[in-house]
Design a protein around this motif. Structure first.
Motif, short mmCIF file in Angstrom:
data_model
loop_
_atom_site.label_atom_id
_atom_site.label_comp_id
_atom_site.label_asym_id
_atom_site.label_seq_id
_atom_site.Cartn_x
_atom_site.Cartn_y
_atom_site.Cartn_z
N HIS A 28 -46.05 -46.47 -19.09
CA HIS A 28 -47.34 -46.93 -18.55
C HIS A 28 -47.45 -48.45 -18.70
O HIS A 28 -47.15 -49.00 -19.76
CB HIS A 28 -48.52 -46.29 -19.31
CG HIS A 28 -48.64 -44.82 -19.08
ND1 HIS A 28 -48.96 -44.28 -17.85
CD2 HIS A 28 -48.44 -43.76 -19.90
CE1 HIS A 28 -48.98 -42.96 -17.94
NE2 HIS A 28 -48.65 -42.62 -19.17
N GLY A 29 -47.86 -49.10 -17.63
CA GLY A 29 -48.09 -50.54 -17.70
C GLY A 29 -46.84 -51.39 -17.65
O GLY A 29 -46.91 -52.61 -17.69
N HIS A 30 -45.65 -50.77 -17.55
CA HIS A 30 -44.41 -51.55 -17.50
C HIS A 30 -44.31 -52.25 -16.14
O HIS A 30 -44.68 -51.68 -15.11
CB HIS A 30 -43.20 -50.63 -17.70
CG HIS A 30 -41.90 -51.34 -17.83
ND1 HIS A 30 -41.22 -51.84 -16.75
CD2 HIS A 30 -41.16 -51.68 -18.92
CE1 HIS A 30 -40.12 -52.44 -17.16
NE2 HIS A 30 -40.06 -52.34 -18.48
N ALA A 31 -43.81 -53.47 -16.14
CA ALA A 31 -43.74 -54.28 -14.92
C ALA A 31 -43.05 -53.54 -13.78
O ALA A 31 -43.55 -53.51 -12.65
CB ALA A 31 -43.00 -55.58 -15.21
N GLU A 32 -41.92 -52.93 -14.07
CA GLU A 32 -41.19 -52.21 -13.00
C GLU A 32 -42.02 -51.05 -12.47
O GLU A 32 -42.11 -50.84 -11.25
CB GLU A 32 -39.85 -51.69 -13.53
CG GLU A 32 -39.04 -50.96 -12.45
CD GLU A 32 -37.87 -50.17 -12.99
OE1 GLU A 32 -37.60 -49.07 -12.47
OE2 GLU A 32 -37.20 -50.63 -13.94
N VAL A 33 -42.65 -50.32 -13.38
CA VAL A 33 -43.42 -49.13 -13.00
C VAL A 33 -44.63 -49.52 -12.13
O VAL A 33 -44.95 -48.83 -11.16
CB VAL A 33 -43.86 -48.34 -14.26
CG1 VAL A 33 -44.79 -47.20 -13.91
CG2 VAL A 33 -42.62 -47.81 -15.00
N ILE A 34 -45.27 -50.62 -12.45
CA ILE A 34 -46.41 -51.10 -11.63
C ILE A 34 -45.93 -51.39 -10.20
O ILE A 34 -46.59 -51.02 -9.22
CB ILE A 34 -47.05 -52.36 -12.27
CG1 ILE A 34 -47.75 -51.97 -13.58
CG2 ILE A 34 -48.03 -53.03 -11.31
CD1 ILE A 34 -48.15 -53.15 -14.45
N GLY A 35 -44.75 -52.01 -10.09
CA GLY A 35 -44.17 -52.28 -8.78
C GLY A 35 -43.83 -51.00 -8.02
O GLY A 35 -44.04 -50.90 -6.81
N LYS B 169 -34.01 -50.92 -4.22
CA LYS B 169 -33.58 -49.68 -3.54
C LYS B 169 -34.51 -48.53 -3.93
O LYS B 169 -34.91 -47.72 -3.10
CB LYS B 169 -32.13 -49.38 -3.95
CG LYS B 169 -31.53 -48.18 -3.23
CD LYS B 169 -30.08 -47.99 -3.66
CE LYS B 169 -29.56 -46.64 -3.18
NZ LYS B 169 -28.26 -46.33 -3.77
N LEU B 170 -34.86 -48.48 -5.21
CA LEU B 170 -35.77 -47.44 -5.70
C LEU B 170 -37.16 -47.60 -5.08
O LEU B 170 -37.77 -46.63 -4.63
CB LEU B 170 -35.84 -47.50 -7.23
CG LEU B 170 -36.91 -46.66 -7.91
CD1 LEU B 170 -36.80 -45.19 -7.53
CD2 LEU B 170 -36.80 -46.81 -9.43
N GLN B 171 -37.66 -48.84 -5.02
CA GLN B 171 -38.97 -49.09 -4.39
C GLN B 171 -38.97 -48.54 -2.97
O GLN B 171 -39.93 -47.89 -2.53
CB GLN B 171 -39.27 -50.59 -4.35
CG GLN B 171 -39.68 -51.18 -5.68
CD GLN B 171 -40.14 -52.63 -5.55
OE1 GLN B 171 -40.05 -53.23 -4.48
NE2 GLN B 171 -40.65 -53.19 -6.62
#
Length: 283
Positions: A127-134, A106-108
């Motif tokens: 920085h570099g967190h899997a969710e954040v990259i997405g 939903k956020l994406q």
């Protein structure tokens, strides 16, 4: 019961959030059928749980390996993925088993809509967190990611900002970031997209940890949520220990007749907290 006679209680509300339960259930079903399954990145930020699933045939791969796979099944974990992962899968005839958490999806989508509307997006996240990259992938990598407000001190920010947050960030920190930006004169459209299952633990944990004279917080070292919740515990009970496995427990940390509460991150398996309880009760 050991000679210390420790009284140990596990927090019923600790353990996997629904996004992680969903991903692990899905992985275990396919492993039981096929005997192996590729997973893009660690399925959960907990080494002990990852090892348990690897023993059942889970194969953890990174994005560079994904590009070399063809005609395989690959699991996307709860953290979600950037659009290019889906493109690669299409090109290589890879079947994606998508266990992205609905809160993250939903956020994406919201970030993509903001980006398409040409808003200036800031993402408060690691920085570099899997969710954040997405999340950043939804903006063609144009969104600015920061994990500390000080990082924005020397950045020339536009007057109008749309602010988002990684789902597992602390609500208090998110709102303090928003207030700081507004105080500096920016127009901020803030979207609180923090997962309530995570933020409710911020509220429930203080009640739990104040019932005991010592707390053992069980979490993987890589868990962002673990770091947040550990600080919540320590803030309300200074005698809080952070451990990732039973090897990090030692009798000298405790005194006879201590009452001990065990709690963990949204990525901490219940079986691991149970192991910790058994170890403590053996002292």
């Amino acid at each position: 019961m050991g000679e210390y006679g420790l009284k140990v209680t596990i927090d019923e509300d600790s353990g996997f959030c629904f996004g992680v339960v969903y991903a692990i259930d899905m992985a275990e079903e396919i492993l039981a059928e096929d005997g192996y399954l590729y997973c893009l990145g660690d399925i959960v930020h907990n080494d002990e749980e990852v090892e348990r699933l690897k023993a059942k045939g889970l194969r953890i791969i990174e994005h560079d390996v994904l590009k070399t796979l063809h005609n395989e099944k690959v699991l996307i974990r709860a953290h979600g993925e950037a659009p290019e992962t889906y493109r690669t899968a299409l090109e290589n005839n890879i079947t994606l088993i998508d266990a992205s958490c609905p809160v993250v999806l939903k956020l994406q989508n919201r970030i993509k809509v903001s980006h398409d509307a040409r808003e200036n997006i800031l993402i408060f996240g690691k920085h570099g967190h899997a969710e954040v990259i997405g999340l950043q992938g939804q903006t063609n990598k144009e969104a600015l990611v920061f994990q500390d407000i000080a990082e924005l001190d020397n950045v020339d920010l536009p007057q109008q900002i749309t602010l988002y947050s990684q789902t597992t960030k602390s609500m208090a920190k998110f709102y303090s970031v928003k207030d700081t930006l507004i105080a500096k004169g920016y127009e901020v459209k803030a979207n609180d997209t923090i997962c309530r299952q995570v933020s409710n633990r911020d509220k429930e944990l203080p009640k739990f940890v104040t019932r005991f004279n010592k707390i053992v917080f069980v979490s993987g070292k890589k868990s962002s949520n673990g770091k947040v919740l550990f600080e919540v515990c320590r803030g309300h009970n200074p005698d809080t220990y952070f451990v990732s496995s039973t090897d990090e427990l030692h009798p000298e940390m405790f005194s006879p007749d201590d009452t001990i509460g065990i709690c963990g991150a949204t990525s901490t398996p219940m079986w691991l907290m149970q192991q910790v309880k058994n170890r403590l009760e053996s002292y």
